[in-house]
Design a protein around this motif. Structure first.
Motif, mmCIF file in Angstrom:
data_model
loop_
_atom_site.group_PDB
_atom_site.id
_atom_site.type_symbol
_atom_site.label_atom_id
_atom_site.label_comp_id
_atom_site.label_asym_id
_atom_site.label_seq_id
_atom_site.Cartn_x
_atom_site.Cartn_y
_atom_site.Cartn_z
ATOM 1 N N LEU A 1 0.833 -1.207 0.000
ATOM 2 C CA LEU A 1 0.000 0.000 0.000
ATOM 3 C C LEU A 1 0.866 1.256 0.000
ATOM 4 C CD1 LEU A 1 -2.822 1.296 0.210
ATOM 5 C CD2 LEU A 1 -2.590 1.158 2.704
ATOM 6 N N TYR A 2 1.892 1.245 0.820
ATOM 7 C CA TYR A 2 2.796 2.397 0.892
ATOM 8 C C TYR A 2 3.458 2.643 -0.463
ATOM 9 C CZ TYR A 2 6.943 5.137 2.088
ATOM 10 O OH TYR A 2 7.927 6.092 2.117
ATOM 11 N N ARG A 3 3.942 1.587 -1.087
ATOM 12 C CA ARG A 3 4.611 1.729 -2.384
ATOM 13 C C ARG A 3 3.646 2.221 -3.460
ATOM 14 N NH1 ARG A 3 8.243 -3.860 -2.356
ATOM 15 N NH2 ARG A 3 9.876 -3.088 -0.937
ATOM 16 N N GLU A 4 2.406 1.710 -3.433
ATOM 17 C CA GLU A 4 1.412 2.139 -4.415
ATOM 18 C C GLU A 4 1.068 3.616 -4.246
ATOM 19 O OE1 GLU A 4 -1.922 -0.421 -3.942
ATOM 20 O OE2 GLU A 4 -0.967 -2.154 -4.912
ATOM 21 N N ARG A 5 0.904 4.053 -3.005
ATOM 22 C CA ARG A 5 0.567 5.450 -2.750
ATOM 23 C C ARG A 5 1.734 6.375 -3.130
ATOM 24 N NH1 ARG A 5 -4.304 5.414 0.260
ATOM 25 N NH2 ARG A 5 -5.370 3.640 -0.707
ATOM 26 N N ILE A 6 2.953 5.952 -2.851
ATOM 27 C CA ILE A 6 4.125 6.739 -3.225
ATOM 28 C C ILE A 6 4.222 6.838 -4.752
ATOM 29 C CG2 ILE A 6 6.647 6.749 -3.288
ATOM 30 C CD1 ILE A 6 5.495 7.694 -0.652
ATOM 31 N N SER A 7 3.915 5.723 -5.426
ATOM 32 C CA SER A 7 3.959 5.710 -6.889
ATOM 33 C C SER A 7 2.938 6.678 -7.482
ATOM 34 C CB SER A 7 3.682 4.292 -7.408
ATOM 35 O OG SER A 7 3.656 4.259 -8.813
ATOM 36 N N VAL A 8 1.747 6.722 -6.903
ATOM 37 C CA VAL A 8 0.698 7.631 -7.370
ATOM 38 C C VAL A 8 1.126 9.080 -7.168
ATOM 39 C CG1 VAL A 8 -1.638 8.460 -6.935
ATOM 40 C CG2 VAL A 8 -1.181 6.003 -7.012
ATOM 41 N N ILE A 9 1.707 9.367 -6.014
ATOM 42 C CA ILE A 9 2.153 10.732 -5.718
ATOM 43 C C ILE A 9 3.235 11.180 -6.704
ATOM 44 C CG2 ILE A 9 3.368 12.159 -4.028
ATOM 45 C CD1 ILE A 9 1.968 10.534 -1.833
ATOM 46 N N GLU A 10 4.175 10.270 -6.999
ATOM 47 C CA GLU A 10 5.255 10.604 -7.935
ATOM 48 C C GLU A 10 4.714 10.866 -9.325
ATOM 49 O OE1 GLU A 10 7.977 7.394 -7.612
ATOM 50 O OE2 GLU A 10 8.929 8.171 -5.766
ATOM 51 N N LYS A 11 3.716 10.046 -9.757
ATOM 52 C CA LYS A 11 3.120 10.258 -11.078
ATOM 53 C C LYS A 11 2.405 11.592 -11.164
ATOM 54 C CE LYS A 11 2.442 5.373 -12.257
ATOM 55 N NZ LYS A 11 1.438 4.298 -12.526
ATOM 56 N N GLU A 12 1.710 11.974 -10.089
ATOM 57 C CA GLU A 12 1.004 13.251 -10.061
ATOM 58 C C GLU A 12 1.988 14.425 -10.114
ATOM 59 O OE1 GLU A 12 -1.351 13.126 -6.540
ATOM 60 O OE2 GLU A 12 -2.959 11.938 -7.470
#
Length: 246
Positions: free
Chosen positions: A231-242
């Protein structure tokens, strides 16, 4: 006391009927890869929450319940209900996912605890049912989460359910399996070490119960830890894409 075998066969027949109906009617339009898992989730749903409610009632209805008390008929019926479910789910895994040795081993170990409590010593159902409650109280959320996870690549709604459900489900699971479970096991061990149950529950039986439960809790903690990391990695990935889009 009525013979337990007809009860066990009745419960197993119910779970088999639910599984068969799920596989060939409810989820018949799903892919052959997802359909078995969905059917397994449905029988888990049919077991989890009812088992929690039945176990609670079975404990409350026995005013003298304790770690060494004699099983009541009601408590034995709840154990048989769970035994039937695990037998059905083991059949599912042996047919569709025989390589999942860890999950099959978990089911077999759980069956050992239920079967010895119900048919061998016929004592100690109180402790086993409390552990059943702790194990199954998250069952509804876990099965919905599992189905949403399986479908999220194909369904936007499933993806939204998965994203919304994951944090609260992980939090509840962590508290139940990581806090309440270990605390109750500690209480069980403290009682059994006094020798107060040795006349009705042989030491090798309760020691094996504790070993199975500790192993199950350890695997659960490992499982939820991996989920938190994902979950942490997925949320970090979303933030980086944004950030890149901006």
């Amino acid at each position: 006391m009525n013979s337990p075998i007809p009860h066990l066969l009745l419960f197993f027949s119910i779970f088999f009927a639910i599984y068969f109906t799920a596989h060939f009617i409810f989820f018949r339009n799903w892919s052959s890869k997802l359909r078995p898992e969905a059917a397994s989730c449905l029988i888990s749903l049919a077991h989890g929450t009812p088992a929690v409610l039945l176990a609670c009632q079975a404990i409350i209805s026995d005013a003298t319940h304790g770690f060494a008390s004699t099983n009541t008929d009601f408590q034995n019926s709840v154990l048989e209900y769970s035994i039937a479910y695990f037998l059905m789910d083991i059949c599912h895994y042996l047919i569709f996912n025989p390589s999942d040795v860890l999950f099959i081993g978990h089911h077999l170990a759980t069956l050992f605890v239920f079967v010895t409590c119900r048919y061998l010593v016929v004592h100690g159902a109180y402790g086993i049912l409390v552990l059943l409650i702790l194990a199954e109280v998250t069952s509804f959320f876990q099965n919905v989460w599992t189905l949403a996870r399986a479908l999220r690549a194909e369904s936007k709604v499933a993806a939204q359910v998965f994203d919304a459900l994951s944090p609260p489900f992980y939090a509840l699971y962590s508290v139940v399996r990581g806090l309440f479970g270990p605390l109750f096991v500690y209480k069980m061990v403290g009682f059994y070490l006094t020798g107060a149950a040795d006349d009705v529950i042989p030491r090798w039986v309760w020691i094996s119960w504790i070993c199975v439960v500790v192993a199950a809790i350890s695997v659960s903690i490992l499982w939820i830890s991996v989920r938190w990391i994902e979950l942490y990695r997925e949320r970090i990935s979303v933030i980086e894409k944004e950030r890149k889009i901006r």
